[in-house]
Design an enzyme around this catalytic site. Structure first.
Site, PDB file in Angstrom:
ATOM      1  N   LYS A   1      43.958  39.347  37.305  1.00  0.00           N
ATOM      2  CA  LYS A   1      42.912  40.115  36.621  1.00  0.00           C
ATOM      3  C   LYS A   1      43.168  40.109  35.118  1.00  0.00           C
ATOM      4  CE  LYS A   1      41.705  42.624  40.698  1.00  0.00           C
ATOM      5  NZ  LYS A   1      42.067  43.650  41.671  1.00  0.00           N
TER       6      LYS A   1
ATOM      7  N   GLN B   1      44.531  49.388  41.973  1.00  0.00           N
ATOM      8  CA  GLN B   1      44.812  48.325  42.950  1.00  0.00           C
ATOM      9  C   GLN B   1      45.209  48.932  44.295  1.00  0.00           C
ATOM     10  OE1 GLN B   1      44.442  44.901  42.195  1.00  0.00           O
ATOM     11  NE2 GLN B   1      44.601  44.790  44.413  1.00  0.00           N
TER      12      GLN B   1
ATOM     13  N   ASP C   1      34.684  48.564  40.449  1.00  0.00           N
ATOM     14  CA  ASP C   1      34.876  48.026  41.806  1.00  0.00           C
ATOM     15  C   ASP C   1      33.661  48.317  42.692  1.00  0.00           C
ATOM     16  OD1 ASP C   1      37.065  46.525  42.404  1.00  0.00           O
ATOM     17  OD2 ASP C   1      38.413  48.221  42.766  1.00  0.00           O
TER      18      ASP C   1
END
Ligand code: NAP
Length: 298
Positions: free
Chosen positions: A53, A97, A120
């Site tokens: 990322k 995460q 997300d």
């Protein structure tokens, strides 16, 4: 033979476009897009995802700020960090995460992220807002974030010129992160959608009638090549590692669809690896850009 939908090439192209848009936004408004990534503990797979990322952020000119907490971090420390990031105007996206260490409450964490920074697309506020949208294209103005993997499937279909309006789409899988949202997205793009799962009867026949098949099962080569109708489009979301004595590592990745046999019938097909996989991070970058653009408008 089917035309391959090259997710790696599409994601690189998309990231180049995002990178240019991020610079333009900064020039025109002074707003520098920023993504905060929280990693708790030492999970090796999570460390790789977070590293990737960071690399993608660099490619897209997005500021990437990593916050690493120890594996024994307390829930209140994590919540305090999220609160700080929610209130930081330099941060447009917050990503925690997953999975988190067992003693931490994932749900509480996901709910704590400001929906306006939930790049997300997992916050119930974003899920709910998306459910009530009339048109897919209203998404940006409505302030919605779409979850990245299903959003990536749609981007691949649209960029490949696959006709969605009126198409019969069959989605195999009904998870909250892939099956359900991709089905809703296809419906909002005027597909007629059938959602299949482990209790579906005559699955092969249902799949044979599809113009578009999205497989999100998690079972290696479960969808047989002869289930794919002539001229159909196949989006294979599955990522499965199988043993392969011929491979150097002794294993290789395959999707949920029998790729070679399906390619003989399909008009378009995504490979595994190199299909949907690379799109997930690219869509995260797109959501972060979108968030920064929204912040600049305020
Ligand atoms: P999941 O939560 O395990 O859901 C799997 C779905 O498949 C369930 O809805 C299940 O039905 C259905 N299913 C299982 N066996 C079936 C059968 N025999 N016939 C029909 N349907 C069946 O998995 P997920 O999280 O959605 O992920 C699916 C796959 O996508 C995995 O391989 C995962 O690794 C991959 N994935 C890739 C990316 C990426 O590329 N970036 C991201 C996310 C996931 P029930 O609901 O009835 O149990």
């Amino acid at each position: 033979m089917a035309q391959i939908i090259d997710g790696k090439a599409v994601s690189e192209q998309l990231k180049a476009e995002i990178g240019a848009a991020v610079l333009k936004l900064k020039e025109e408004t002074g707003v520098q897009a920023g993504l905060a990534v929280i990693l708790v503990g030492e999970d090796p797979a999570s460390q790789v995802y977070v590293k990737n990322k960071g690399i993608s952020c660099k490619q897209c000119n997005i500021n990437s700020i990593e916050h690493r907490l120890p594996a024994d971090a307390k829930q209140e420390d994590l919540m305090a960090l999220i609160d700080k990031l929610n209130n930081d105007p330099a941060i447009h996206g917050i990503l925690c995460q997953l999975p988190l260490p067992k003693h931490l409450d994932e749900n509480q964490v996901l709910l704590a992220i400001d929906p306006a920074k939930d790049v997300d697309g997992f916050h119930p506020m974003n899920v709910g807002k998306f459910m009530t949208l009339k048109k897919f294209s209203d998404m940006a103005d409505a302030g919605v974030f779409l979850p990245c993997t299903p959003y990536g499937c749609i981007e691949l279909l649209q960029r490949s010129g696959v006709k969605l309006d009126g198409a019969n789409a069959v989605v195999i899988g009904r998870s909250n992160i892939v099956g359900k949202p991709v089905a809703m997205m296809l419906m909002s793009l005027n597909c007629t959608v059938t959602i299949c799962h482990s209790r579906t009867k005559n699955l092969a026949d249902v799949v044979r009638a599809a113009d578009i098949v999205v497989a999100a099962i998690g079972s290696p080569e479960f969808v047989k090549g002869d289930w794919i109708g002539k001229g159909a489009t196949v989006i294979d979301v599955g990522v499965n590692r199988i043993s392969d004595p011929a491979a150097k590592s002794g294993t290789r990745l395959v999707g949920d669809v029998e790729y070679a046999a399906a390619s003989e019938n399909a008009a378009f097909i995504t490979p595994v690896p190199g299909g949907v996989g690379p799109m997930t991070i690219a869509m995260l970058m797109k959501n972060t850009l979108m968030s920064a653009q929204r912040a600049a408008k305020k």
